[in-house]
Write an enzyme that holds these catalytic residues in place. Structure first.
Site, PDB file in Angstrom:
ATOM      1  N   CYS A  65       0.849  -1.188   0.000  1.00 15.23           N
ATOM      2  CA  CYS A  65       0.000   0.000   0.000  1.00 15.23           C
ATOM      3  C   CYS A  65       0.890   1.245   0.000  1.00 15.23           C
ATOM      4  O   CYS A  65       1.804   1.351   0.814  1.00 15.23           O
ATOM      5  CB  CYS A  65      -0.881  -0.022   1.239  1.00 15.23           C
ATOM      6  SG  CYS A  65      -1.887   1.463   1.410  1.00 15.23           S
ATOM      7  N   CYS A  68       0.355   3.116   3.622  1.00 17.86           N
ATOM      8  CA  CYS A  68       0.796   2.583   4.920  1.00 17.86           C
ATOM      9  C   CYS A  68       1.838   1.475   4.797  1.00 17.86           C
ATOM     10  O   CYS A  68       2.281   0.925   5.803  1.00 17.86           O
ATOM     11  CB  CYS A  68      -0.404   2.092   5.724  1.00 17.86           C
ATOM     12  SG  CYS A  68      -1.140   0.586   5.061  1.00 17.86           S
ATOM     13  N   CYS A 114      -7.382  -0.982   1.119  1.00 22.42           N
ATOM     14  CA  CYS A 114      -6.411  -1.488   2.079  1.00 22.42           C
ATOM     15  C   CYS A 114      -7.142  -1.666   3.410  1.00 22.42           C
ATOM     16  O   CYS A 114      -7.765  -0.728   3.898  1.00 22.42           O
ATOM     17  CB  CYS A 114      -5.264  -0.502   2.207  1.00 22.42           C
ATOM     18  SG  CYS A 114      -4.135  -0.902   3.552  1.00 22.42           S
ATOM     19  N   CYS A 117      -5.475   0.810   6.239  1.00 25.68           N
ATOM     20  CA  CYS A 117      -5.625   2.279   6.297  1.00 25.68           C
ATOM     21  C   CYS A 117      -6.795   2.797   5.465  1.00 25.68           C
ATOM     22  O   CYS A 117      -6.960   4.004   5.336  1.00 25.68           O
ATOM     23  CB  CYS A 117      -4.328   2.953   5.867  1.00 25.68           C
ATOM     24  SG  CYS A 117      -4.084   2.950   4.082  1.00 25.68           S
ATOM     25  N   CYS A 137      -8.550  -5.486  -9.903  1.00 27.54           N
ATOM     26  CA  CYS A 137      -8.123  -4.485 -10.876  1.00 27.54           C
ATOM     27  C   CYS A 137      -7.699  -3.255 -10.071  1.00 27.54           C
ATOM     28  O   CYS A 137      -8.539  -2.579  -9.473  1.00 27.54           O
ATOM     29  CB  CYS A 137      -9.320  -4.188 -11.784  1.00 27.54           C
ATOM     30  SG  CYS A 137      -8.971  -3.050 -13.099  1.00 27.54           S
TER      31      CYS A 137
HETATM   32 ZN   LIG Z   1      -2.836   1.051   3.468  1.00 25.45          ZN
END
Ligand SMILES: [Zn+2]
Length: 152
Positions: A65, A68, A114, A117, A137
């Site tokens: 990510c 984070c 995610c 976060c 995707c």
């Molecule tokens: Zn994240």
């Protein structure tokens, strides 16, 4: 392995618990992200197809990510979908991703975020390759690739 049925269950009944949570204010996210990363991950934006840096990359590693740094997808589950966005068949761990029903633009889709976060990543569709049948995707701008140099 997650299937479409489990993805739908998560989006309807609630998501798996993440290993940890990262929460920041909008101003704090703006500070650490580029304007394009902020637009996509914190404002549910979409990058233009074939524009993403991670689209044609096939190095071994983990896709983390961008907000984070939590690992989201592994390079071994990346596949060439031809859509112009990086595509995967599974998350790196079942609790890495959060799913929500998205009815924007008159379509019913499943948004993927995610789970650590709440960064917007993209959508998941039930038209991926076997055996999972899933196609995640994902916007390139929402991830950074951590290349593994010691993969044998
Ligand atoms: Zn994240």
């Amino acid at each position: 392995m997650l299937t479409w049925k489990e993805v739908i269950n998560f989006s309807v009944k609630g998501n798996p618990t993440p290993d940890k949570r990262v929460e920041k204010t909008e101003a704090e996210w703006r500070n650490i992200l580029t304007p394009e990363q902020f637009r996509i991950t914190r404002q549910k934006g979409t990058e233009r197809p074939h524009s993403g840096a991670l689209c044609a990359i096939h190095e071994a590693g983990k896709y983390n990510c961008v907000c984070c740094n939590t690992p989201l997808f592994g390079s071994s589950i990346k596949f060439e979908s031809g859509t112009g966005w990086p595509s995967f068949t599974q998350p790196i761990k079942p609790n890495a991703i959060k799913y929500e029903r998205d009815t924007a633009y008159g379509m019913v889709r499943v948004e993927v975020m995610c789970n650590t976060c709440d960064a917007h990543l993209g959508h998941v569709f039930p038209d991926g390759p076997e055996p999972s049948g899933l196609r995640y995707c994902i916007n390139s701008e929402s991830m950074i690739l951590e290349i593994e140099t010691d993969i044998k």
